[in-house]
Design an enzyme around this catalytic site. Structure first.
Site, PDB file in Angstrom:
ATOM      1  N   ASP A  40      -1.088  -6.643  -2.021  1.00 47.45           N
ATOM      2  CA  ASP A  40      -0.794  -6.069  -0.723  1.00 47.45           C
ATOM      3  C   ASP A  40      -1.713  -4.847  -0.565  1.00 47.45           C
ATOM      4  O   ASP A  40      -2.328  -4.391  -1.542  1.00 47.45           O
ATOM      5  CB  ASP A  40       0.693  -5.663  -0.706  1.00 47.45           C
ATOM      6  CG  ASP A  40       1.047  -4.825   0.489  1.00 47.45           C
ATOM      7  OD1 ASP A  40       0.702  -5.231   1.614  1.00 47.45           O
ATOM      8  OD2 ASP A  40       1.678  -3.758   0.310  1.00 47.45           O
ATOM      9  N   ASP A  42      -1.287  -1.708   2.157  1.00 47.04           N
ATOM     10  CA  ASP A  42      -0.610  -0.424   2.440  1.00 47.04           C
ATOM     11  C   ASP A  42       0.577  -0.227   1.512  1.00 47.04           C
ATOM     12  O   ASP A  42       1.426  -1.110   1.368  1.00 47.04           O
ATOM     13  CB  ASP A  42      -0.129  -0.406   3.892  1.00 47.04           C
ATOM     14  CG  ASP A  42      -1.285  -0.424   4.870  1.00 47.04           C
ATOM     15  OD1 ASP A  42      -1.839   0.648   5.124  1.00 47.04           O
ATOM     16  OD2 ASP A  42      -1.637  -1.519   5.346  1.00 47.04           O
ATOM     17  N   ASP A 218       4.785  -3.607  -1.962  1.00 47.28           N
ATOM     18  CA  ASP A 218       5.722  -2.475  -1.952  1.00 47.28           C
ATOM     19  C   ASP A 218       6.876  -2.624  -0.973  1.00 47.28           C
ATOM     20  O   ASP A 218       7.799  -1.815  -0.983  1.00 47.28           O
ATOM     21  CB  ASP A 218       4.981  -1.190  -1.581  1.00 47.28           C
ATOM     22  CG  ASP A 218       4.585  -1.186  -0.122  1.00 47.28           C
ATOM     23  OD1 ASP A 218       3.874  -2.125   0.294  1.00 47.28           O
ATOM     24  OD2 ASP A 218       5.008  -0.277   0.616  1.00 47.28           O
TER      25      ASP A 218
HETATM   26 MG   LIG Z   1       2.679  -2.772   1.844  1.00 47.06          MG
END
Ligand SMILES: [Mg+2]
Length: 272
Positions: A40, A42, A218
């Site tokens: 991923d 961000d 995240d």
């Molecule tokens: Mg993310």
């Protein structure tokens, strides 16, 4: 021990139990030629920022990515909610395989680009309604991407509930839209594709197929990919707190970037 990690994976109910610390994953057990890395962007490679255009990736991390690309012979892809062009911009001069807009668009390792069809007219009317809401509330931000839009309320956290309500109202039950709740953001996505679908598509292709997938993310939008990884017996890494289906967890972007650097060192120290 990687083997031990797999045993844990196979016997564990991935919806229950605690993710193990990432430091307990022995990356010496990962073979460069047999590992596929999916990341991923961000909150994983880049720290979250007040505005989505204020992020950056440290030069050392870009260098680690480049080394990992070389060691895995190109089996490293970004799986993100952002458009592919954003990722090219932030990781330049690297140009990686990318699944963008939560799986709505994808660029394969061979460079082929595919995009899911979106009902532009319906999309424009939802966007118009949301833009009116954002214009009336300074600090809110409507990020528009092809096939998706994201209402960010990071600068007005007290408007979180109102923002979510506004998105539900703007979509108003229209078919073909999916809502994704992220960190201080709610996204409206045309089409059903998910990050998990994109990851599965990469795993059908060279150079990813037949390898052990490692996926790190995240946010709640990464959880379906964590569950898919469990099915295909891969390694999943959650960055930060919150309940997760991931096998491993690390506390934040800094510790994850450090781990990526160590993985690159480990790969470089071996014949691949
Ligand atoms: Mg993310």
């Amino acid at each position: 021990m990687i083997v031990a990690a797999f045993r844990t994976l196979i016997h564990r109910d991935t919806m229950a139990g605690e993710a193990a610390p990432l430091s307990s994953l022995d990356y010496a057990g990962l073979k460069p030629a047999a590992t596929a890395i999916f990341l991923d962007f961000d909150g994983t490679l880049a720290d979250l920022a007040e505005r989505p255009d204020e992020v950056s990736v440290p030069a050392a991390t870009r260098a680690a990515l480049e080394r990992l690309v070389e060691a895995t012979q190109g089996a490293l892809a970004i799986v993100t909610g952002r458009p592919i062009d954003d990722i090219d911009h932030y990781l330049a001069p690297l140009r990686l395989p990318v699944a963008g807009v939560h799986g709505l668009e994808r660029r394969t390792a061979a460079g082929a680009r595919m995009t899911a069809a979106v009902d532009e007219e319906k999309f424009a009317s939802v966007r118009g309604r949301l833009q009116a809401f954002v214009d009336a509330h300074p600090g809110l931000l409507l990020e528009t991407k092809r096939g998706s839009m994201a209402l960010h309320y990071r600068q007005r956290p007290e408007l979180g509930d109102a923002s979510i309500a506004a998105v539900h109202e703007a979509v108003n039950g229209s078919k073909g839209f999916h809502l994704l709740h992220g960190k201080m953001v709610i996204e409206v996505k045309g089409g059903k594709a998910t990050k998990a679908d994109a990851l599965a598509a990469f795993m059908q292709e060279e150079p990813f197929c037949g390898r052990v997938p490692v996926f790190a993310g995240d946010d709640v939008t990464d959880e379906d990919a964590f569950r898919r990884i469990a099915v295909i017996k891969g390694i999943s890494i959650k960055i930060g707190g919150g309940s997760t289906a991931a096998l491993f967890r690390t506390e934040g972007t800094a510790s994850f970037r450090e781990w990526l650097g160590q993985l690159a060192d480990s790969f470089d120290s071996r014949d691949y």
